[in-house]
Design a protein around this motif. Sequence first.
Motif, PDB file in Angstrom:
ATOM      1  N   UNK A  34      44.645 -41.008 -40.939  1.00  0.00           N
ATOM      2  CA  UNK A  34      43.722 -41.493 -39.375  1.00  0.00           C
ATOM      3  C   UNK A  34      42.665 -40.537 -39.220  1.00  0.00           C
ATOM      4  N   UNK A  35      41.940 -40.176 -39.157  1.00  0.00           N
ATOM      5  CA  UNK A  35      40.702 -38.970 -38.678  1.00  0.00           C
ATOM      6  C   UNK A  35      39.900 -39.127 -37.563  1.00  0.00           C
ATOM      7  N   UNK A  36      40.274 -38.159 -36.461  1.00  0.00           N
ATOM      8  CA  UNK A  36      38.837 -38.809 -35.241  1.00  0.00           C
ATOM      9  C   UNK A  36      37.899 -37.686 -34.848  1.00  0.00           C
ATOM     10  N   UNK A  72      46.093 -51.306 -42.674  1.00  0.00           N
ATOM     11  CA  UNK A  72      46.344 -50.016 -41.699  1.00  0.00           C
ATOM     12  C   UNK A  72      45.875 -49.694 -39.644  1.00  0.00           C
ATOM     13  N   UNK A  73      46.683 -49.415 -39.532  1.00  0.00           N
ATOM     14  CA  UNK A  73      45.775 -49.381 -38.174  1.00  0.00           C
ATOM     15  C   UNK A  73      46.511 -47.705 -37.264  1.00  0.00           C
ATOM     16  N   UNK A  74      45.626 -47.270 -36.737  1.00  0.00           N
ATOM     17  CA  UNK A  74      45.140 -46.282 -35.859  1.00  0.00           C
ATOM     18  C   UNK A  74      45.048 -45.910 -34.552  1.00  0.00           C
ATOM     19  N   UNK A 117      46.890 -35.208 -27.775  1.00  0.00           N
ATOM     20  CA  UNK A 117      46.175 -35.506 -28.837  1.00  0.00           C
ATOM     21  C   UNK A 117      47.407 -35.667 -29.898  1.00  0.00           C
ATOM     22  N   UNK A 118      47.006 -37.517 -30.103  1.00  0.00           N
ATOM     23  CA  UNK A 118      47.893 -38.261 -31.358  1.00  0.00           C
ATOM     24  C   UNK A 118      47.121 -39.090 -31.855  1.00  0.00           C
ATOM     25  N   UNK A 119      47.188 -39.669 -33.326  1.00  0.00           N
ATOM     26  CA  UNK A 119      46.674 -40.995 -34.361  1.00  0.00           C
ATOM     27  C   UNK A 119      48.401 -40.848 -34.311  1.00  0.00           C
ATOM     28  N   UNK A 150      38.431 -32.692 -33.781  1.00  0.00           N
ATOM     29  CA  UNK A 150      38.472 -32.725 -35.406  1.00  0.00           C
ATOM     30  C   UNK A 150      40.213 -32.891 -35.594  1.00  0.00           C
ATOM     31  N   UNK A 151      40.595 -33.928 -35.636  1.00  0.00           N
ATOM     32  CA  UNK A 151      42.071 -34.742 -35.323  1.00  0.00           C
ATOM     33  C   UNK A 151      42.425 -35.313 -36.077  1.00  0.00           C
ATOM     34  N   UNK A 152      43.912 -35.047 -37.265  1.00  0.00           N
ATOM     35  CA  UNK A 152      44.061 -35.607 -37.850  1.00  0.00           C
ATOM     36  C   UNK A 152      45.801 -36.608 -37.713  1.00  0.00           C
ATOM     37  N   UNK A 153      46.112 -37.768 -38.198  1.00  0.00           N
ATOM     38  CA  UNK A 153      47.095 -38.583 -37.874  1.00  0.00           C
ATOM     39  C   UNK A 153      48.392 -38.073 -39.285  1.00  0.00           C
TER      40      UNK A 153
END
Length: 118
Positions: free
Chosen positions: A95-97, A19-21, A1-3, A106-109
Amino acid sequence: VQLVESGGGLVQPGGSLRLSCAASLFTFSTYDMSWYRQGPGKERELVAAITSAGGITNYGDLVKGRFAISRDNAKKTVYLQMNSLKPEDTAVYYCNARRRPWSTFNYWGQGTQVTVSS
């Protein structure tokens, strides 16, 4: 998983940035997406959030009326349009998903730097 965040940079007070994610999440459309920021010497704070279907948005008090979050599920991308930028908006923006169960999904860029200065 990548942000992967992009769009940060140096802007003058009163200016705008978007901004874009971009996410590599296979089921991006099932994730609630958020933008957080952390300024120098400050704790990380919520900037804006948007639900998986995009129907509900939420903003931090300091950015209401100036920032807008949106998403394109087909492109697996979430955006943050930032207008009327102030020096106090200077921060690293993350960015967080996440989706339930949050402890698992729970993922972070890596973050993108936004500097507002004349």
